[in-house]
Design a protein around this motif. Sequence first.
Motif, mmCIF file in Angstrom:
data_model
loop_
_atom_site.group_PDB
_atom_site.id
_atom_site.type_symbol
_atom_site.label_atom_id
_atom_site.label_comp_id
_atom_site.label_asym_id
_atom_site.label_seq_id
_atom_site.Cartn_x
_atom_site.Cartn_y
_atom_site.Cartn_z
ATOM 1 N N GLY A 77 0.788 -1.212 0.000
ATOM 2 C CA GLY A 77 0.000 0.000 0.000
ATOM 3 C C GLY A 77 0.828 1.274 0.000
ATOM 4 N N THR A 78 1.933 1.261 0.748
ATOM 5 C CA THR A 78 2.757 2.467 0.839
ATOM 6 C C THR A 78 3.374 2.811 -0.503
ATOM 7 O OG1 THR A 78 3.270 2.047 3.172
ATOM 8 C CG2 THR A 78 4.725 3.536 1.984
ATOM 9 N N VAL A 79 4.085 1.844 -1.095
ATOM 10 C CA VAL A 79 4.790 2.137 -2.347
ATOM 11 C C VAL A 79 3.802 2.407 -3.483
ATOM 12 C CG1 VAL A 79 5.062 -0.262 -3.171
ATOM 13 C CG2 VAL A 79 6.814 1.466 -3.708
ATOM 14 N N THR A 80 2.631 1.772 -3.433
ATOM 15 C CA THR A 80 1.608 2.010 -4.459
ATOM 16 C C THR A 80 1.016 3.407 -4.348
ATOM 17 O OG1 THR A 80 1.038 -0.345 -4.625
ATOM 18 C CG2 THR A 80 -0.616 1.243 -5.359
ATOM 19 N N GLY A 81 0.555 3.762 -3.138
ATOM 20 C CA GLY A 81 -0.090 5.054 -2.962
ATOM 21 C C GLY A 81 0.856 6.222 -3.134
ATOM 22 N N LEU A 133 7.033 -7.261 5.795
ATOM 23 C CA LEU A 133 7.097 -7.461 4.352
ATOM 24 C C LEU A 133 6.691 -8.891 4.011
ATOM 25 C CD1 LEU A 133 10.283 -5.516 3.233
ATOM 26 C CD2 LEU A 133 7.986 -4.698 3.795
ATOM 27 N N LYS A 134 6.188 -9.072 2.808
ATOM 28 C CA LYS A 134 5.649 -10.370 2.403
ATOM 29 C C LYS A 134 6.502 -10.988 1.305
ATOM 30 C CE LYS A 134 1.330 -12.654 1.321
ATOM 31 N NZ LYS A 134 1.919 -13.546 0.314
ATOM 32 N N TYR A 135 6.850 -12.240 1.494
ATOM 33 C CA TYR A 135 7.613 -12.979 0.482
ATOM 34 C C TYR A 135 6.665 -13.396 -0.637
ATOM 35 C CZ TYR A 135 10.558 -16.557 -1.649
ATOM 36 O OH TYR A 135 11.294 -17.304 -2.538
ATOM 37 N N MET A 136 6.918 -12.899 -1.836
ATOM 38 C CA MET A 136 6.041 -13.187 -2.981
ATOM 39 C C MET A 136 6.812 -13.713 -4.176
ATOM 40 S SD MET A 136 3.497 -9.865 -2.779
ATOM 41 C CE MET A 136 4.648 -8.665 -2.093
ATOM 42 N N ARG A 137 8.098 -13.972 -3.997
ATOM 43 C CA ARG A 137 8.962 -14.268 -5.130
ATOM 44 C C ARG A 137 8.570 -15.558 -5.841
ATOM 45 N NH1 ARG A 137 15.533 -13.540 -4.792
ATOM 46 N NH2 ARG A 137 15.887 -13.269 -7.031
ATOM 47 N N GLU A 138 8.056 -16.521 -5.113
ATOM 48 C CA GLU A 138 7.720 -17.817 -5.710
ATOM 49 C C GLU A 138 6.225 -18.086 -5.645
ATOM 50 O OE1 GLU A 138 10.174 -20.556 -3.591
ATOM 51 O OE2 GLU A 138 11.984 -20.041 -4.719
ATOM 52 N N GLY A 139 5.454 -17.051 -5.826
ATOM 53 C CA GLY A 139 4.005 -17.242 -5.826
ATOM 54 C C GLY A 139 3.414 -16.990 -4.456
ATOM 55 N N GLY A 140 2.307 -17.665 -4.161
ATOM 56 C CA GLY A 140 1.590 -17.386 -2.936
ATOM 57 C C GLY A 140 0.647 -16.210 -3.152
ATOM 58 N N TYR A 141 0.073 -15.754 -2.082
ATOM 59 C CA TYR A 141 -0.921 -14.691 -2.154
ATOM 60 C C TYR A 141 -0.268 -13.354 -2.503
ATOM 61 C CZ TYR A 141 -4.551 -11.408 -0.746
ATOM 62 O OH TYR A 141 -5.470 -10.396 -0.745
ATOM 63 N N HIS A 142 -0.761 -12.708 -3.556
ATOM 64 C CA HIS A 142 -0.282 -11.390 -3.956
ATOM 65 C C HIS A 142 -1.359 -10.373 -3.581
ATOM 66 C CE1 HIS A 142 0.761 -7.930 -6.443
ATOM 67 N NE2 HIS A 142 1.950 -8.473 -6.639
ATOM 68 N N PRO A 143 -1.035 -9.394 -2.727
ATOM 69 C CA PRO A 143 -2.066 -8.446 -2.271
ATOM 70 C C PRO A 143 -2.682 -7.650 -3.413
ATOM 71 C CG PRO A 143 -0.078 -8.304 -0.913
ATOM 72 C CD PRO A 143 0.271 -9.156 -2.081
ATOM 73 N N ASP A 144 -3.987 -7.477 -3.343
ATOM 74 C CA ASP A 144 -4.669 -6.614 -4.302
ATOM 75 C C ASP A 144 -4.205 -5.167 -4.165
ATOM 76 O OD1 ASP A 144 -6.110 -8.819 -5.109
ATOM 77 O OD2 ASP A 144 -7.876 -8.315 -3.892
ATOM 78 N N THR A 145 -3.729 -4.819 -2.984
ATOM 79 C CA THR A 145 -3.309 -3.442 -2.698
ATOM 80 C C THR A 145 -1.920 -3.122 -3.254
ATOM 81 O OG1 THR A 145 -2.617 -4.305 -0.543
ATOM 82 C CG2 THR A 145 -4.710 -3.130 -0.636
ATOM 83 N N TYR A 146 -1.258 -4.097 -3.836
ATOM 84 C CA TYR A 146 0.101 -3.918 -4.368
ATOM 85 C C TYR A 146 0.027 -3.841 -5.887
ATOM 86 C CZ TYR A 146 5.161 -5.011 -4.858
ATOM 87 O OH TYR A 146 6.515 -4.990 -5.150
ATOM 88 N N ASP A 147 0.070 -2.633 -6.413
ATOM 89 C CA ASP A 147 -0.003 -2.401 -7.856
ATOM 90 C C ASP A 147 1.417 -2.235 -8.392
ATOM 91 O OD1 ASP A 147 -0.445 -1.657 -10.449
ATOM 92 O OD2 ASP A 147 -1.627 0.136 -9.984
ATOM 93 N N GLU A 148 1.975 -3.303 -8.918
ATOM 94 C CA GLU A 148 3.363 -3.267 -9.367
ATOM 95 C C GLU A 148 3.558 -2.419 -10.619
ATOM 96 O OE1 GLU A 148 5.632 -6.877 -9.313
ATOM 97 O OE2 GLU A 148 4.246 -7.823 -7.892
#
Length: 329
Positions: free
Chosen positions: A178-182, A211-226
């Motif tokens: 959320g922080t880096v997106t907003g 922080l969330k480990y997302m490198r190998e899949g798993g749940y990706h937050p909807d709030t994280y707009d890459e």
Amino acid sequence: MAIDESTVGETPLVELDAGVAPTVFGKVEWLNLPGVGHGGGSIKARIAVAMLDVAEEADHLPGKTILEASSGNTARALARIGAARGYETAFVVPDDLGSGKRAALEAAGATLHEVPAAEGYDALLDRVTELASEPGYWHAGQYENATNPSAHEQTGREIWHQTDGAVTAFVAGAGTGGTVTGVGRTLHERNPDVRVVGFEPATEPHGLHGLKYMREGGYHPDTYDESVLDEKRYLATEPARVAARELAVRHADTDPTIVDAGQHDGETIRATLRVDGDFLVGPTSGGAVACVRELAREGVLDGADTVVVPLCDRGDTYAEGELWGNRLS
């Protein structure tokens, strides 16, 4: 529990001695709710206020218990603000939750549902989904609640104003994102050339709390707009710890320079900058500085750049563990 919500937002901006050519400013987010004890506030107070405001406007909260999964800071913020507004709160937390964060939650009267930390953060999300299906809960949903990144558009406006538009890069870690997106959206609206860099943990398990480990899949937050990012980095835990410790050494005798006090006076800022005489930040703040160092070494950032990093929380919320355990024991 008395909470002054007017102290959330308009946090100070300070110049850090980060040992790099770029100018590095830190946004001191533990000045959200200063003086509440147990390590002060954190950057998560911003989204807690915003999410509760929206929920109240939609009449979602009467008779409900506020529920969330959190590694500590979001829970602390929701527990304190929720209790002050008269709500019961409950949180799914890892069983290795630090004593300072645990004490803050207990002081606010929160109910804790513990999940083994060894199972990873997705286990917390699975458990909170189970609980949220039961009657009587309002799930804040910081990982999918669009109010989260929207709240940080204000953080971005503050950064733009406090740097007089001179900011050329923003570097922050991604938990909910959320922080880096907003912030990134706001800065890009004002200057598309601002470099927005997000970083994630390089491995699992890791010590980059929040922080969330997302490198190998798993749940990706909807709030994280890459799509907002100009660059994504993967950071190991140890460089983050090293950077945090070196900030303490570099500021052993000299406070960070107050660039803009925000809504606070200099005396309040100086009184909260140090813990037992030391300038201590959390691991994700150290991680942001470590990323700035990498970018400077690679020539991506240089002496012409003005970089802003969030100082998400103060180091005394990490009184156990490898970062500050020896110093704060």
